[in-house]
Design an enzyme around this catalytic site. Structure first.
Site, mmCIF file in Angstrom:
data_model
loop_
_atom_site.group_PDB
_atom_site.id
_atom_site.type_symbol
_atom_site.label_atom_id
_atom_site.label_comp_id
_atom_site.label_asym_id
_atom_site.label_seq_id
_atom_site.Cartn_x
_atom_site.Cartn_y
_atom_site.Cartn_z
ATOM 1 N N LYS A 8 46.089 36.632 43.950
ATOM 2 C CA LYS A 8 45.046 36.332 44.924
ATOM 3 C C LYS A 8 45.647 35.839 46.234
ATOM 4 C CE LYS A 8 41.466 34.386 43.034
ATOM 5 N NZ LYS A 8 40.950 33.222 42.311
ATOM 6 N N ARG A 79 41.301 27.372 44.582
ATOM 7 C CA ARG A 79 41.231 28.514 43.666
ATOM 8 C C ARG A 79 42.572 28.720 42.980
ATOM 9 N NH1 ARG A 79 39.511 33.192 47.864
ATOM 10 N NH2 ARG A 79 38.565 34.123 46.007
ATOM 11 N N GLY A 88 39.048 33.951 33.118
ATOM 12 C CA GLY A 88 38.547 32.845 32.313
ATOM 13 C C GLY A 88 39.511 31.697 32.174
ATOM 14 N N MET A 90 40.638 29.578 34.581
ATOM 15 C CA MET A 90 40.245 28.386 35.330
ATOM 16 C C MET A 90 39.224 28.763 36.375
ATOM 17 S SD MET A 90 41.641 25.417 37.211
ATOM 18 C CE MET A 90 40.883 24.912 38.735
ATOM 19 N N ARG A 352 41.563 43.116 45.294
ATOM 20 C CA ARG A 352 42.544 43.414 44.245
ATOM 21 C C ARG A 352 42.311 44.845 43.780
ATOM 22 N NH1 ARG A 352 39.648 39.189 40.273
ATOM 23 N NH2 ARG A 352 37.596 40.017 40.614
ATOM 24 N N HIS A 466 46.253 53.433 5.554
ATOM 25 C CA HIS A 466 45.881 54.825 5.315
ATOM 26 C C HIS A 466 44.691 55.232 6.180
ATOM 27 C CE1 HIS A 466 43.782 58.079 3.120
ATOM 28 N NE2 HIS A 466 45.021 58.544 3.000
ATOM 29 N N ARG A 572 53.108 66.491 6.870
ATOM 30 C CA ARG A 572 53.182 65.759 5.597
ATOM 31 C C ARG A 572 52.647 66.692 4.520
ATOM 32 N NH1 ARG A 572 50.985 61.894 9.316
ATOM 33 N NH2 ARG A 572 52.154 59.947 9.347
ATOM 34 N N SER A 774 65.033 62.520 12.420
ATOM 35 C CA SER A 774 63.725 62.145 12.930
ATOM 36 C C SER A 774 63.458 60.719 12.465
ATOM 37 C CB SER A 774 62.655 63.095 12.391
ATOM 38 O OG SER A 774 61.385 62.642 12.812
ATOM 39 N N GLY A 776 61.614 57.819 11.232
ATOM 40 C CA GLY A 776 60.339 57.469 10.605
ATOM 41 C C GLY A 776 60.138 55.984 10.822
ATOM 42 N N ASP A 779 58.204 53.419 8.210
ATOM 43 C CA ASP A 779 59.001 52.862 7.126
ATOM 44 C C ASP A 779 60.159 52.025 7.650
ATOM 45 O OD1 ASP A 779 58.291 53.297 4.342
ATOM 46 O OD2 ASP A 779 58.210 55.417 4.877
ATOM 47 N N CYS A 841 58.858 60.412 14.525
ATOM 48 C CA CYS A 841 57.596 60.904 13.991
ATOM 49 C C CYS A 841 56.735 59.782 13.432
ATOM 50 C CB CYS A 841 57.831 61.984 12.939
ATOM 51 S SG CYS A 841 58.718 61.367 11.501
ATOM 52 N N TYR A 861 62.572 64.487 21.554
ATOM 53 C CA TYR A 861 61.114 64.613 21.520
ATOM 54 C C TYR A 861 60.478 63.410 20.833
ATOM 55 C CZ TYR A 861 61.489 65.863 16.574
ATOM 56 O OH TYR A 861 61.752 65.835 15.230
HETATM 57 P P1 ADP Z 1 37.982 34.274 40.441
HETATM 58 O O1 ADP Z 1 39.445 34.200 40.277
HETATM 59 O O2 ADP Z 1 37.214 33.939 39.209
HETATM 60 O O3 ADP Z 1 37.536 35.542 41.110
HETATM 61 P P2 ADP Z 1 37.689 32.962 42.996
HETATM 62 O O4 ADP Z 1 38.830 32.080 43.333
HETATM 63 O O5 ADP Z 1 37.682 34.295 43.612
HETATM 64 O O6 ADP Z 1 37.596 33.041 41.420
HETATM 65 O O7 ADP Z 1 36.361 32.203 43.384
HETATM 66 C C1 ADP Z 1 35.125 32.550 42.858
HETATM 67 C C2 ADP Z 1 34.109 32.712 43.971
HETATM 68 O O8 ADP Z 1 34.051 31.543 44.773
HETATM 69 C C3 ADP Z 1 34.448 33.806 44.938
HETATM 70 O O9 ADP Z 1 33.990 35.028 44.489
HETATM 71 C C4 ADP Z 1 33.686 33.379 46.185
HETATM 72 O O10 ADP Z 1 32.363 33.835 46.110
HETATM 73 C C5 ADP Z 1 33.713 31.893 46.084
HETATM 74 N N1 ADP Z 1 34.730 31.372 47.019
HETATM 75 C C6 ADP Z 1 36.030 31.194 46.820
HETATM 76 N N2 ADP Z 1 36.652 30.738 47.924
HETATM 77 C C7 ADP Z 1 35.698 30.640 48.860
HETATM 78 C C8 ADP Z 1 35.688 30.255 50.241
HETATM 79 N N3 ADP Z 1 36.793 29.907 50.868
HETATM 80 N N4 ADP Z 1 34.521 30.267 50.894
HETATM 81 C C9 ADP Z 1 33.387 30.664 50.264
HETATM 82 N N5 ADP Z 1 33.320 31.039 49.001
HETATM 83 C C10 ADP Z 1 34.461 31.038 48.294
HETATM 84 MG MG MG Z 2 58.312 57.326 5.565
HETATM 85 MG MG MG Z 3 37.360 36.154 42.773
#
Ligand code: ADP
Ligand code: MG
Ligand code: MG
Length: 882
Positions: A8, A79, A88, A90, A352, A466, A572, A774, A776, A779, A841, A861
């Protein structure tokens, strides 16, 4: 740059150097995170203090606001951002810097009371959840903040956050703070600098949180990478009707079509768009009209209540459109972007490379190639080979899948989608029109039923069980090793927890995810678009290795040919003996007490095998076919149920006791290490003779028809030179006899599997006698690790969860250990026979990282199941390019 700044942070820096409007900010590098882990909070703050203060001052300069000021406060977002996106791990903290005084300053400056208090209540909630650890641990736990919000909404009889009055937002702030005090024992921090350091450290800590550790282990990311921290000035999408926030994609992530698309919300902040409380609106007019049609919304209502950004803010839309074009051109890939509009000014917050389906992946890469954005090598490297799987099997309708009730999780043994009625017995697989065969585990006897069923579900067994291997070969959806299933064959039902499912009940399997779903889920045919063919064509330009297939019948051979396989690396022969008419002759052979009796039975089998080989050779016209001699232990062929034992006794006119005796005699404590492979051919040379004869006669018959065949006969489970020589002698002598009888000959070779560690260690000596090797690796993995393929399911999942193993070694070739044996055997083999032909194989032959390994180790191969041929072809091309 990504290693230091995280994905990011690196992209934010890059965007700002492209003059794209990004809120000013700075990034604390991943190295600092590592330092923090060594020296702790206090020391790291001391280390950073001066730099961070200077950096904040620089932001203040740009924004014309002051951090911590009660009249004109600068607000920040904090962030996280690792090298790779770790979903997920943070959450973000927004609106940092607010307290009871500065919120009033914000009210005064913006003349927008509602906005200021909305920002404040969001901040207290996020800080409490993320920094003060008040986020619930599990789904069952209540979120203290959401509870307060829900209570107030109920009291006010409203459903949306936007319906809160200013007074309500103020009440939320105070109630949130009370909750913080109750939970932590401390007052909510009012000092902005304390808030900032608290957030920075919380991001660092998240790197060593349980979730992140597990995620890293599963994906094989080292713990010393660390995460970066992005500190950035806030821009506000929640300032009213002229503000908003959204996400967009430069192309369609589902289909790959080059259409800019996305969603936004007016007067919203952060993740509101994806939170699902308010209905997000489409960015383009075209997308909006399409959406309205699906949602059955009339045009007038659409235009008034859900207008597109293109209609609602045409100038902003134009600007956004130009940036998405610019960014895609810059990164040469489809972008997934986040943006915010503050009072009519557009800010880009993130870009991204976007996630996409397999179909979109292929289309986007080929389109970018045609547009001149990528060259051929770059386009090929943009393909994730495994994702091609999605294009090769029927798939669930994405919308139907969203409503699906997943009742249990197994291993994603063979991708695809299947819906059908439950049957528990292979011979009843055609009891209903569409069936799912549910077994504790499958055995070769179930083959026919597996073929008839739409999908296969087993309670036991791993990725090379299997069921899994056969299903992948058939291109049939399979979920294996679903430990939560309790199957009761007698009652013809299974239970998952408390829930019972009976024969005839509908279930669905998602073989790509390992999901077991209650009821019927609609499926759709995969569309093999034209780009897919073009991509495969392109890969041929670069590939060094050949890709062959593992196929036991003409149909599979033909499928693999259509996918571009250049020969068969493994046939086989045992599978050929399981069909109804053959198994009887096979059992007769096994039960025979004398060589003569055995030969009589083998004579019955000979014409059947011969015609099988003719079919396969014909389908592979001109391409090499490797045939492996009989491999599995004989007990797999004899009946184990009383009824079938009786039947057999009657058929053969012998006593039931004799049959039972023989079955008991064949019983082994450890069949995997027992009487199988070349050990069979050595104890029963008649079998090898018959098989050789069938192969040679088939080849000669085809030759007479003008079809060119070059059989490669492969001896399984060789561990000593003498073993190989014994079999090779029988093969060559039998071939000579057949050639003499026919007064004609075909070219053939005799080689060996390298699948016993000892064979790898003496490969130089074996290569003096063998025409080819070949590997395997199923095994070889089993014997190198000492894990039984049939029993490893019980502990492998624990090993993977605890990170004791990074991958299932039966799925991804273990380069560190098994790979050494492969490299050694290759080197030794070629030391005595420099142009020894070498291939693989095992199941690994279709797994991309293993294919890359095979390329590096110098193989000629790889061979894999028909439906993995395209994947292996791309992986092989990529290995050659890299
Ligand atoms: P993630 O990694 O889960 O995408 P982000 O760091 O992108 O998390 O933040 C989640 C959301 O927070 C972003 O999609 C944006 O909408 C909001 N956000 C992050 N930074 C800013 C900022 N500087 N100003 C306004 N909104 C922000
Ligand atoms: Mg075998
Ligand atoms: Mg984001």
């Amino acid at each position: 740059m990504k290693n230091l700044l995280g994905g990011k942070g690196a992209n934010l820096a890059e965007m700002s150097s492209l003059s794209i409007p990004v809120p000013p900010g700075f990034t604390i590098t991943t190295e600092v995170c590592t330092t923090y882990n060594e020296i702790g909070r206090r020391a790291v703050i001391a280390l950073l203090k001066e730099d961070v203060e200077n950096a904040v001052a620089a932001i203040e300069g740009v924004m014309g606001t002051n951090f911590g000021d009660s009249e004109n406060p600068l607000l920040l977002s904090v962030r996280s951002g690792a090298r790779v996106s770790m979903p997920g791990m943070m959450d973000t903290v927004l609106n940092l810097g607010l307290n009871d005084e500065s919120v009033l300053g914000l009210v005064k400056r913006t003349k927008n009371e509602r906005f200021a208090w909305d920002s404040y209540r969001r901040f207290v909630q996020m800080y409490g959840s993320v920094v003060l650890g008040m986020k619930p641990e599990t789904k069952e736990d209540e979120d203290p903040f959401e509870e307060i919000i829900d209570r107030l909404k109920a009291k006010r009889h409203i459903t949306l956050d936007t319906q809160f009055a200013v007074q309500d937002l103020q009440d939320l702030v105070y109630d949130f703070k009370d909750a913080v005090k109750k939970s932590t024992g401390h007052d909510f921090p009012t000092d902005p600098w304390e808030q900032l350091w608290g957030s920075v450290v919380a991001v660092f800590n998240s790197w060593n949180g349980n979730r992140a550790i597990v995620y890293r282990k599963i994906n094989g990311y080292p713990s010393d990478w660390g995460t970066a921290v992005n500190v950035q000035a806030m821009v506000f999408g929640n300032m009213g009707e002229n503000s908003g926030t959204g996400v967009c994609f430069t192309r369609d992530a589902g289909t790959g079509v080059n259409e800019f698309n996305g969603e936004y919300l007016i007067d919203a902040q952060g993740e509101d768009v994806v939170a699902g409380v308010r209905t997000p609106q489409q960015i383009t007019k075209m997308g909006s009209e399409r959406w309205a049609k699906l949602a059955r919304i009339e045009e007038t209502e659409r235009f008034e209540a859900y207008p597109s950004l293109e209609e609602r803010m045409p100038k902003i839309y134009k600007e956004l459109y130009a940036y998405q074009e610019q960014l895609e051109k810059h990164y040469h890939d489809m972008q997934d972007m986040e943006f915010t509009i503050q009072n009519g000014k557009l800010w880009i917050l993130q870009t991204r490379n976007g996630k996409r389906t397999g179909a979109a992946m292929v289309k986007i890469a080929m389109d970018l190639l045609k547009e001149g954005e990528l060259n051929e090598k770059e386009a090929l490297l943009q393909i994730e080979p495994n994702k091609l799987d999605e294009l090769l099997h029927p798939i669930f309708d994405t919308k139907a899948l969203k409503r699906a009730n997943v009742i249990a999780q197994g291993l994603p043994a063979s991708p695809g989608a299947a819906t059908g009625k439950i049957v528990f017995f292979a011979d009843e697989a055609d009891k209903f029109k569409n069936t799912i065969l549910v077994r504790i585990e499958t055995s070769p006897e179930d083959l026919e039923g597996m073929h008839l069923a739409k999908g296969i579900l087993t309670a036991r067994g791993g990725m090379t069980s299997h069921a899994a291997v056969v299903a992948r070969g058939m291109g049939k959806c399979c979920v294996s090793g679903a430990g939560a299933l309790k199957i009761n064959y007698k009652k013809r039902m299974m239970t998952v927890g408390e829930q019972e499912y009976h024969e005839g009940d509908w279930i669905s399997l998602n073989g790509s995810k390992g999901h077991i779903i209650e009821g019927k889920v609609a499926t759709m045919e995969p569309s093999l678009s034209g780009e897919f063919g073009e991509l495969m064509e392109l890969s041929n330009k670069f590939t060094a290795m050949k890709v062959r297939t593992n196929a036991d019948n003409p149909k599979d051979a033909q499928i693999a040919r259509n996918f571009g396989a250049q020969g068969i690396g493994l046939t086989r022969t045992e599978h050929m003996f399981f069909e109804v008419d053959r198994i009887k002759a096979m059992r007769e052979m096994i039960l025979a007490d004398t060589v003569k009796g055995r030969k009589l039975a083998l004579e019955e089998l000979l014409p059947m095998q011969r015609s099988d080989f003719e079919g396969i050779f014909e389908a592979m016209n001109g391409y090499p076919v490797t045939v492996r001699l009989l491999d599995p232990p004989l007990h797999e062929f004899v009946p184990h149920q009383l009824a079938t034992q009786k039947e057999l006794a009657d058929d053969l006119h012998i006593s039931l006791a004799a049959v039972k005796n023989k079955v008991a005699e064949l019983q082994e404590f450890n069949p995997m290490l027992g009487h199988r492979g070349c050990r069979l051919g050595i104890t029963y040379p008649e079998i090898t003779e018959m098989q050789t004869r069938a192969i040679m006669e088939a080849a000669l018959n085809l030759k007479a028809k003008g079809i060119d065949t070059k059989p490669e006969i492969m001896v399984p489970l060789v561990g000593t030179v003498a073993e190989f020589e014994s079999q090779s002698k029988i093969i060559r002598e039998t071939a000579e006899v057949v050639f003499a009888e026919n007064e004609d000959k075909v070219e053939f070779t005799v080689g060996t599997m390298i699948e016993v560690p000892r064979a790898a260690l003496i490969a130089d000596a074996i290569a003096e006698k063998a025409d080819f090797f070949s590997f395997g690796t199923n095994d070889l993995t089993q014997m190198t690790f000492g894990y039984s393929r049939d029993d490893a399911g019980k502990f492998l999942s624990v090993y993977l969860a605890q990170g004791i193993l990074k991958n299932d070694p039966f799925e991804v070739l273990d380069k560190e250990g098994v790979g050494q044996l492969v490299n050694l055997a290759t080197k030794l083999g070629r030391s005595t026979k420099p142009n020894l032909k070498i291939g693989i194989c095992g199941e690994h032959g279709g797994e991309p990282s293993s294919v890359a390994f095979c390329h590096d180790s110098g193989m000629d191969y790889v061979s894999c199941s028909p439906y993995r041929v395209p994947i292996a072809r791309i992986a092989a091309a990529q290995a050659a390019i890299k």
